[in-house]
Motif scaffolding. Structure first.
Motif, short mmCIF file in Angstrom:
data_model
loop_
_atom_site.label_atom_id
_atom_site.label_comp_id
_atom_site.label_asym_id
_atom_site.label_seq_id
_atom_site.Cartn_x
_atom_site.Cartn_y
_atom_site.Cartn_z
N VAL A 18 -92.41 24.96 -45.51
CA VAL A 18 -91.52 24.16 -46.35
C VAL A 18 -92.21 23.83 -47.67
O VAL A 18 -91.59 23.90 -48.75
N LYS B 94 -85.00 25.00 -42.68
CA LYS B 94 -85.72 25.07 -43.95
C LYS B 94 -84.73 25.00 -45.12
O LYS B 94 -85.04 24.41 -46.17
N ARG C 115 -84.01 21.42 -45.66
CA ARG C 115 -85.14 20.75 -46.36
C ARG C 115 -85.08 21.06 -47.85
O ARG C 115 -85.33 20.17 -48.68
#
Lengths: 441, 315
Positions: B59, B109, B112
């Motif tokens: 990330v 992801k 995020r």
């Protein structure tokens, strides 16, 4: 399921005998198109009033609805004279737009009178259903339910009197040549209309006509439409479409490459799920119109066979229910499909196969036996052939002296499918693994 | 609140020099973008099981990769209003390993990154499984299970996942795909939001997909009410998913747009839509010569302002 032939492209109102005789060779039932008989659909009266009024063989019944009483019985007697059933009729309808000088209220009044005559004459002709489009022209979308409710309910009394159920159908509108779903095309809305009308009438005199051509043209998921409307569907029209226009091509014949243009899978899924057993109208007007009169009897016969195939597909689960005991013939994809969708509900005793290598093995939790074992079955146990070589295997079984009932099971239109066919599984699973790190880089 | 005007970043914002694209978008008149995360793992590659390693980055690495994009957009004053997650997130004939990678690595992801870009909405495609599973309801159950895996994360990041009306293909024609029933979508959105006690699910109305299956724009949008969070505005010929500029397609000699843009505006007016008028018209930027990209974007933004003005004016 009662199969009905739509008359368009086959039966001429002016000279009906040949067309009716052609249809009669393959169908016992025919639909009655009142608009077509009596001055075509009402919209022709609206749009082309002056231009075509001089054509003497047409009757301008919008002006004098009671004329229907004189015209229709004669035509019906010609049809009845050929021993046809007339279970359903199409009522006249108005166009999407009125002419500039046409007064909406005048036309609505005329239409109401005309449709009352339609319902009465349908009842006298023995029709159980009449398909009737709502009067939507010139009415704002917010008012269309109130106006439609008043209009349909004004016909409820006469429908009850003559034992006729009025069927609504989905509509679409045209926006500068683009197609937009219209009234009752949303099954939630259609369901509400039918239920609210029946509740308001105080008895069941409204239902729904599911026109596969319209649903397909609108790109609808027909399984969902059928399941949502359920027993409200009293008649289904089967017609194929290439998707470019509102056409009526012979079902199962519109293709793109080697793929069907119409989502027959979801139609069959939906109707099978609701155990549909109402009228099925075969409308292949477009195909019939371009078919030579020399070939029309063959076309109509083929249409009948397609209708029978469709009915057989819809009835597949009912066929399984008919036998208390059953064995399968075939230990391949079709057997696997049977076990996935129906194995629990209608468990077979075992399966058999002509491939000796499979004897004594287990397939989808079934023992695979030699066809010779079928000779020991109790007489009431059905043999369901799960292999595309139906006729060949049926002959094999009869030649072996097996007298048990034989049924054909087919997995073309299953309630669900495996993600892979057997022969593809191992090979493709390997190929579809998304590879090594090096390959992915 | 004024309606924002946005466009997808695909073909406009490039990785080598994001500030260049950001300035071009601002100059064209956009105040928001739809961040095209899906172009970093393209659908044709997913369907052909040819998966790149982009989402294998941590990330932090991904955030570092997109920091220039974020800074460029911030510098010119453009918000990331919405984002498109890569799709599909389930490949019916794909391996378990592939589908797990998509759902357990790529999807979280993406969430995020959505949060990193200060974006509130992420568009997620529902699974196309009705053919195999037999019904739209079972198809939704599979999508719902996937969305529920992400829902706690969405709640904690204050992100709303948006399902979108999709189409499927039968014999070269478009038919309804997932999320084409507004009544069902509304009830499903409410149920999930009630369950998580937060607005974790909303709807993205795609005009092009709706046009392919002839949905009534006004009725659909009006049924969704405030559940409609984001838009994919684009046009087509009613036949293929072309993602072109609105008003471009005519079908009659009068040469009026065949797509029901009036119904679209009425629908947004009916529900008091106050989000961004976002154009998913990346392909239009490649159909015009590259030299005209700025002009094309200005034209698209102008259509956005036309929509905004007319929606405001409608009674």
């Amino acid at each position: 399921m009662e199969l009905v032939c739509a008359p368009w492209g086959i039966v001429s109102w002016k000279f009906p005998n040949q067309g009716l005789n052609d249809v009669r060779r393959s169908f016992d039932s025919i639909a009655l198109d009142i608009g077509g008989i009596a001055g075509f659909h009402a919209y022709h009266v609206v749009g082309w009033r002056k231009k075509k009024r001089d054509r003497s063989y047409r009757h301008w019944i919008m002006d004098n609805p009671e004329q229907l009483r004189g015209i229709l019985p004669n035509y019906v007697s010609v049809i009845k004279g050929k021993n046809f059933n007339i279970p359903i009729a199409y009522a006249n309808f108005l166009p999407p737009k009125l002419g500039e000088k046409e007064d909406k209220d005048d036309f609505f009044d005329s239409m109401r009178s005309l449709l009352k005559e339609c319902v009465a004459e349908c009842g006298k002709a023995g029709a159980r259903y009449v398909i009737m489009r709502p009067l939507a022209v010139g009415i704002g979308e917010r008012d269309v339910w109130e106006a439609g409710k008043e209009y349909y309910l004004s016909l409820a009394g006469i429908a009850k009197q003559y034992g006729v159920t009025i069927l609504l159908e989905s509509q679409y509108r045209i926006n500068n040549g683009g197609i937009v779903r219209g009234l009752c095309s949303d099954p939630h809305e259609a369901k509400k209309w039918v239920d609210d009308l029946n509740n308001a009438a105080g008895f069941e005199c409204f239902g729904f006509h599911l026109d596969i051509g319209t649903c397909s043209f609108l790109g609808q998921n027909m399984r969902d439409v059928a399941v949502m409307l359920g027993s409200r569907i009293k008649a289904v029209t089967l017609r194929d479409s290439d998707g470019t226009g509102d056409t009526a091509i012979l079902p199962f014949t519109a293709v793109s490459g080697n793929r069907p243009r119409t989502d027959w899978l979801n139609i069959i899924r939906g109707l099978r799920e609701i155990s549909y057993d109402g009228l099925t109208i075969m409308n292949f007007a477009g195909t019939a119109s371009i078919t030579s009169p020399m070939l029309k009897p063959a076309l109509i016969k083929y249409a009948r066979e397609i209708g029978d195939f469709f009915a057989w597909q819809i009835d597949m689960e009912n066929m399984l229910k008919r036998y208390e005991k059953r064995v399968l013939f075939g230990a391949g994809n079709m057997c696997r499909a049977y076990m996935k969708c129906y194995g629990e509900k209608y468990p077979p005793l075992f399966t058999c196969d002509n491939n000796k290598d499979k004897w004594g093995t287990e397939f989808c939790s079934l023992q695979v036996k030699s066809p010779e074992e079928l000779k020991n079955l109790p007489k009431d146990c059905a043999v369901l052939i799960c292999n595309m070589y139906y006729r060949e295997i049926e002959s094999q079984l009869r030649d072996m002296g097996i007298e048990n009932p034989i049924g054909f099971f087919n997995d073309e239109y299953m309630p669900s499918f495996h993600f892979e066919r057997i022969e593809d599984m191992e090979e493709e699973n390997e190929a579809r693994d998304w590879g090594t790190d090096a390959e992915r880089a | 609140m004024k309606l924002g005007i946005g466009v997808q970043t695909q073909n406009a914002l490039n990785d080598d020099c994001p500030i260049e694209g950001a300035k071009m978008l601002k100059e064209a008149g956009f105040d928001a973008v739809d961040f095209s995360l899906h172009r970093y793992l393209k659908n044709k590659d997913i369907y052909s099981f040819s998966i790149n390693r982009f989402f294998e980055k941590t990330v932090e690495e991904l955030e570092a990769f997109f920091t220039p994009h974020k800074e460029a957009l911030e510098q010119v004053g453009i918000d990331v209003w919405q984002m498109h997650m890569p799709y599909p997130m389930y490949v019916p004939k794909g391996s378990r390993q592939l589908n797990e990678y998509l759902q357990k690595i790529v999807a979280p992801k993406s969430m995020r990154l959505c949060s990193f870009l200060d974006c509130k909405y992420i568009v997620i495609h529902g699974f196309k499984l009705a053919y195999y599973l037999g019904s739209e309801e079972k198809e939704w159950e599979a999508t719902q299970a996937f969305l529920e895996e992400l829902a706690p994360l969405a709640k904690s990041l204050n992100i709303t996942m948006c399902i979108e009306n999709l189409y499927d293909g039968i014999g070269g024609r478009a038919v309804e795909g997932p999320c084409c029933d507004a009544v069902k979508a509304a009830s499903r959105i409410d149920a999930m939001n009630d369950k998580y006690g937060a607005e974790v699910l909303g709807f993205c109305f795609d005009t092009g997909h709706a046009n392919l299956v002839h949905l009534d724009f006004e009725q659909f949008i009006t049924t969704l009410e405030s559940r409609l969070k984001v838009l994919h505005i684009h046009d087509n010929d009613g036949w293929r998913d072309l993602h072109q500029i609105p008003f471009a397609f005519t079908k009659t000699r009068e040469n009026k747009s065949a797509t029901d843009w009036e119904g679209f505006m009425r629908g947004l007016k009916n529900i008091g839509y106050r989000g961004t008028l976002n154009f998913e018209t990346g392909p239009a930027l490649t159909s015009f010569p590259d030299d005209m990209k700025g002009d094309t974007l200005k034209f698209i933004a102008g259509i956005g302002r036309y929509f905004a003005r007319n929606i405001e004016k409608m009674s």
